[in-house]
Write a protein that holds these residues in place. Structure first.
Motif, short mmCIF file in Angstrom:
data_model
loop_
_atom_site.label_atom_id
_atom_site.label_comp_id
_atom_site.label_asym_id
_atom_site.label_seq_id
_atom_site.Cartn_x
_atom_site.Cartn_y
_atom_site.Cartn_z
N ALA A 106 0.76 -1.24 -0.20
CA ALA A 106 0.04 0.01 -0.05
C ALA A 106 0.82 1.18 -0.03
N LEU A 107 1.84 1.32 1.01
CA LEU A 107 2.80 2.63 0.87
C LEU A 107 3.52 2.87 -0.57
N TYR A 108 4.10 1.71 -0.99
CA TYR A 108 4.46 1.95 -2.56
C TYR A 108 3.57 2.33 -3.46
N GLN A 109 2.37 1.88 -3.33
CA GLN A 109 1.09 2.44 -4.39
C GLN A 109 0.84 3.55 -4.17
N LEU A 110 0.37 3.88 -2.94
CA LEU A 110 -0.06 5.22 -2.71
C LEU A 110 0.96 6.53 -2.73
N ARG A 111 2.20 6.25 -2.35
CA ARG A 111 3.53 7.17 -2.55
C ARG A 111 3.33 7.34 -4.08
N ALA A 112 3.24 6.21 -4.97
CA ALA A 112 3.28 6.86 -6.56
C ALA A 112 2.18 7.54 -6.89
N GLY A 122 0.94 9.85 -5.28
CA GLY A 122 0.81 11.22 -4.76
C GLY A 122 0.39 11.47 -3.24
N VAL A 123 -0.08 10.12 -2.80
CA VAL A 123 -0.55 10.56 -1.46
C VAL A 123 0.49 10.70 -0.49
N ARG A 124 -0.03 11.66 0.70
CA ARG A 124 1.11 11.89 1.65
C ARG A 124 1.30 10.80 2.65
#
Length: 286
Positions: free
Chosen positions: A97-103, A105-107
């Motif tokens: 989830a972190l990798y997906q959300l970071r990509a 643009g989620v903070r």
């Protein structure tokens, strides 16, 4: 401080160079401040969960993809192997989830890798370089509360556009960095399309934050961002650049309407009581 065995493995492998100090410890993980070269980061060491904890997490795991049919069968039977696989999937979920959300643009904190059951990621700090405080630990003025609410609702919207719902969002898993809120803790992240409780969890996430920030800015308590987002998502009309207004006409016949708005209504009453107390105090001063 004695170096935990999981972190010693990372030192031996050259992933990190030193464990500086513990940062926090919760029911599911302990987080440590570590040094990697000239960078200070944090390492999240997941704790093994008992069978009771697995049962409590069934609602969150509905709709998640399992990596193999053998694993899926074992997890369904709750065998020893299945519980081990379920535990591993639980940990992998936050990393993915972190990798997906970071990509998207989620903070969220920047992840640097997952090694031997340990997630190494960015250490979120404040303007002075100290570990960033949680939203629930920060005194807020009305303007700040409105700004943080706007930013956090944007993050929830972007998550939903990725098909994900945090599932346990509260003032205590939001960090306040120099540039505003950062969302953390994703092991319970929910599939928006595959989980029957997705709508309820989305509304709970939104209402938890709105109820808290509404203590400082009571007008936020009269907004319906969660309901508006879910309606747009279901219709296929929710996009990263969608402008949300917080306006929504609720279905008054919905059986669960009261429970959906319970957190908002409770917070509204608290805000009104505080406001009355403040006015009474001002009148006494005069």
């Amino acid at each position: 401080m004695k170096t935990p065995a999981q972190l010693q493995e990372l030192i031996d492998d050259g992933v990190i160079d030193e464990v500086l100090r513990p940062l926090k410890s919760g029911k599911e993980a302990a987080v440590y401040v570590v040094r990697s070269g000239d960078q200070v980061r944090c390492a999240k060491v997941y704790k093994d969960m008992a069978q009771r904890s697995f049962q409590q997490r069934v609602q969150y795991q509905e709709g998640r993809k399992v990596r193999g049919s053998r694993e899926a069968r074992a997890m369904a039977k709750a065998s020893k192997y299945g519980r081990k696989q379920q535990e591993q999937e639980w940990k992998n979920t936050e990393v993915d989830a972190l990798y997906q959300l970071r990509a998207a643009g989620v903070r969220v904190p920047e992840p640097f890798g997952y090694f031997h059951g340990v997630l190494v990621m960015e250490l979120v700090t404040d303007a002075e370089g100290f570990s960033a405080p949680r939203l629930g630990e920060v005194a807020l003025e009305a303007g700040q509360a409105r700004d943080y609410h706007r930013v956090l609702l944007e993050q929830i919207k972007l998550m939903l556009c990725c098909g994900l719902i945090h599932g346990d969002l509260s003032p205590y898993n939001v960090l306040i960095g120099p540039d505003g809120p950062i969302v953390i803790d994703f092991p319970q992240v929910v599939s928006a399309a595959g989980n029957n409780a997705a709508r309820t969890m989305l509304l709970r996430d939104v209402n938890n934050l709105t109820a808290y920030l509404g203590r400082s800015a009571p007008e936020l308590l009269d907004t319906w961002y969660g309901e508006q987002m879910w309606e747009l998502f279901q219709a296929g009309d929710l996009y990263p650049d969608t402008v949300l207004t917080g306006e929504y006409t609720p279905d008054e016949s919905a059986v669960d309407l009261d429970s959906v708005r319970e957190a908002i209504n409770d917070a509204r009453e608290m805000a009104l009581i505080r406001e009355q107390g403040r006015r009474a105090a001002e009148e006494e001063d005069y």
